[in-house]
Design an enzyme around this catalytic site. Structure first.
Site, short mmCIF file in Angstrom:
data_model
loop_
_atom_site.label_atom_id
_atom_site.label_comp_id
_atom_site.label_asym_id
_atom_site.label_seq_id
_atom_site.Cartn_x
_atom_site.Cartn_y
_atom_site.Cartn_z
N ARG A 1 0.80 -1.41 0.20
CA ARG A 1 -0.05 0.15 -0.14
C ARG A 1 0.99 1.16 -0.01
O ARG A 1 1.85 1.12 0.62
CB ARG A 1 -0.96 -0.09 1.15
CG ARG A 1 -2.11 -0.99 1.17
CD ARG A 1 -3.24 -0.68 -0.05
NE ARG A 1 -4.27 -1.47 0.12
CZ ARG A 1 -4.33 -2.75 -0.42
NH1 ARG A 1 -3.45 -3.15 -1.29
NH2 ARG A 1 -5.45 -3.38 -0.35
N GLU B 1 -2.79 8.37 -3.70
CA GLU B 1 -3.23 7.56 -4.74
C GLU B 1 -4.94 7.71 -4.79
O GLU B 1 -5.66 7.75 -4.20
CB GLU B 1 -3.07 5.93 -4.35
CG GLU B 1 -3.34 5.02 -5.43
CD GLU B 1 -3.04 3.74 -5.03
OE1 GLU B 1 -4.01 2.82 -5.27
OE2 GLU B 1 -2.02 3.23 -4.51
N HIS C 1 -1.49 0.55 -9.64
CA HIS C 1 -2.21 -0.33 -8.52
C HIS C 1 -2.79 -1.15 -9.37
O HIS C 1 -4.18 -1.40 -9.26
CB HIS C 1 -3.24 0.47 -7.60
CG HIS C 1 -3.50 -0.09 -6.53
ND1 HIS C 1 -3.83 0.32 -5.26
CD2 HIS C 1 -3.33 -1.52 -6.30
CE1 HIS C 1 -4.03 -0.64 -4.24
NE2 HIS C 1 -3.82 -1.75 -4.99
#
Length: 315
Positions: free
Chosen positions: A231, A259, A278
């Site tokens: 993450r 993000e 991602h």
């Protein structure tokens, strides 16, 4: 409430999932503004995939009878803020077994692309430039995996043919595996200076938030590669930018903080960084594995058996 009236909210139409048990009322909801039924009647809630924390958490306050909240991601950080809205005894399950293959594939792709200079070759092709030369190899490198759960183990499986000098494993708790010992986060200061490639595959929680800060990065040797498939919040972006802009370290990132990475952010154009948006779990391997997981979990749920992959239970 009996099993014959239990509502199950699914992000796939029920007819697309083989092996679902009878006796449950399947409703399709993938984050749309309108709910498919009364949230108070939902017994098993499968969180929409990649729709963000706002959607994931939105119905929880009204789910007064929910027994299981099931994510389709390995991480649960997008759901955790809503757990306080639930009554006690609700089991939160993750998607262990769904993303290992895809995430491990991307990890190897990021390592090889970064070490072998593939982004530079793509830019060279655009400019019709022949950029020959010598580039680093994964062979003979020392690799450190930080976060040795099922994804970390799958990454090591795929590292095996590449003739790495060694693979070192780190997790929250020390243990022994078939491949060797797993050390703890407390051991990182001694391990980082020997790591040519550091792979982050740890969950995001209070113990890992900002784990990769200035001290962590400073302990990595010159020229080392940081790979983040965990993450974005595991890494201090400002500290990483400082190391990248100095030219001392390289990075390959599937996740960032913030993000999505906004236009104009300096990380986009920092030297020696490769960024993917991602997509570690977003492959053709996702749906069949996710549907098999749901069929297995709901079969156990309908039979009154313990569900698997329980990460936490609300209290």
């Amino acid at each position: 409430m009996t099993a014959t009236t239990d509502d199950v909210w699914l992000p796939f139409p029920a007819e697309e999932i083989d092996g679902l048990p009878e006796g449950l009322n399947y409703l399709f909801w993938d984050g749309e503004p309108d709910y498919p039924g009364d949230p108070a009647d939902c017994a098993y809630y499968v969180v929409p995939y990649l729709k963000g924390p706002e959607i994931a958490v939105r119905p929880l306050a009204s789910m007064s009878a929910v027994q299981v909240v099931q994510t389709l991601s390995a991480g649960i950080d997008h759901v955790e803020p809503g757990l306080a809205l639930l009554h006690s005894g609700v089991r939160l399950c993750n998607a262990k077994g769904v993303h290992e293959a895809s995430t491990a594939e991307l990890t190897l792709a990021l390592i090889l692309a970064s070490l072998r200079g593939l982004p530079g070759f793509v830019h060279g092709q655009d400019k019709e430039e022949w950029r020959s030369g010598f580039y680093p190899s994964l062979a003979d490198k020392s690799v450190l995996i930080v976060g040795y759960g099922s994804i970390g183990s799958a990454i090591e499986d795929r590292l095996a043919p590449f003739e790495c000098a060694r693979v070192t494993r780190v997790a929250r708790s020390a243990r022994t595996t078939a491949r060797g010992p797993v050390q703890t986060l407390d051991d990182l200061p001694a391990l980082l200076p020997e790591a040519d490639v550091v792979i982050l595959s740890t969950p995001l929680n209070p113990s890992t938030q900002g784990l990769v800060g200035a001290d962590f990065l400073a302990a990595m040797p010159d020229g080392a590669l940081l790979v983040n498939v965990a993450r974005g919040g595991v890494v201090d972006t400002k500290a990483l930018l400082s190391e990248l802009e100095s030219g001392r370290l390289r990075a390959a990132l599937d996740v960032t903080d913030p993000e999505p990475l906004p236009a104009g952010h300096p990380l986009w154009h920092a030297p020696n960084v490769l960024i993917t948006p991602h997509v570690g779990g977003s492959t053709s391997a996702f749906e069949p594995r996710a549907k098999r997981l749901l069929a297995a979990q709901l079969t156990r749920f309908a039979a009154g058996e313990p569900v698997r992959n329980v990460v936490t239970t609300t209290g």
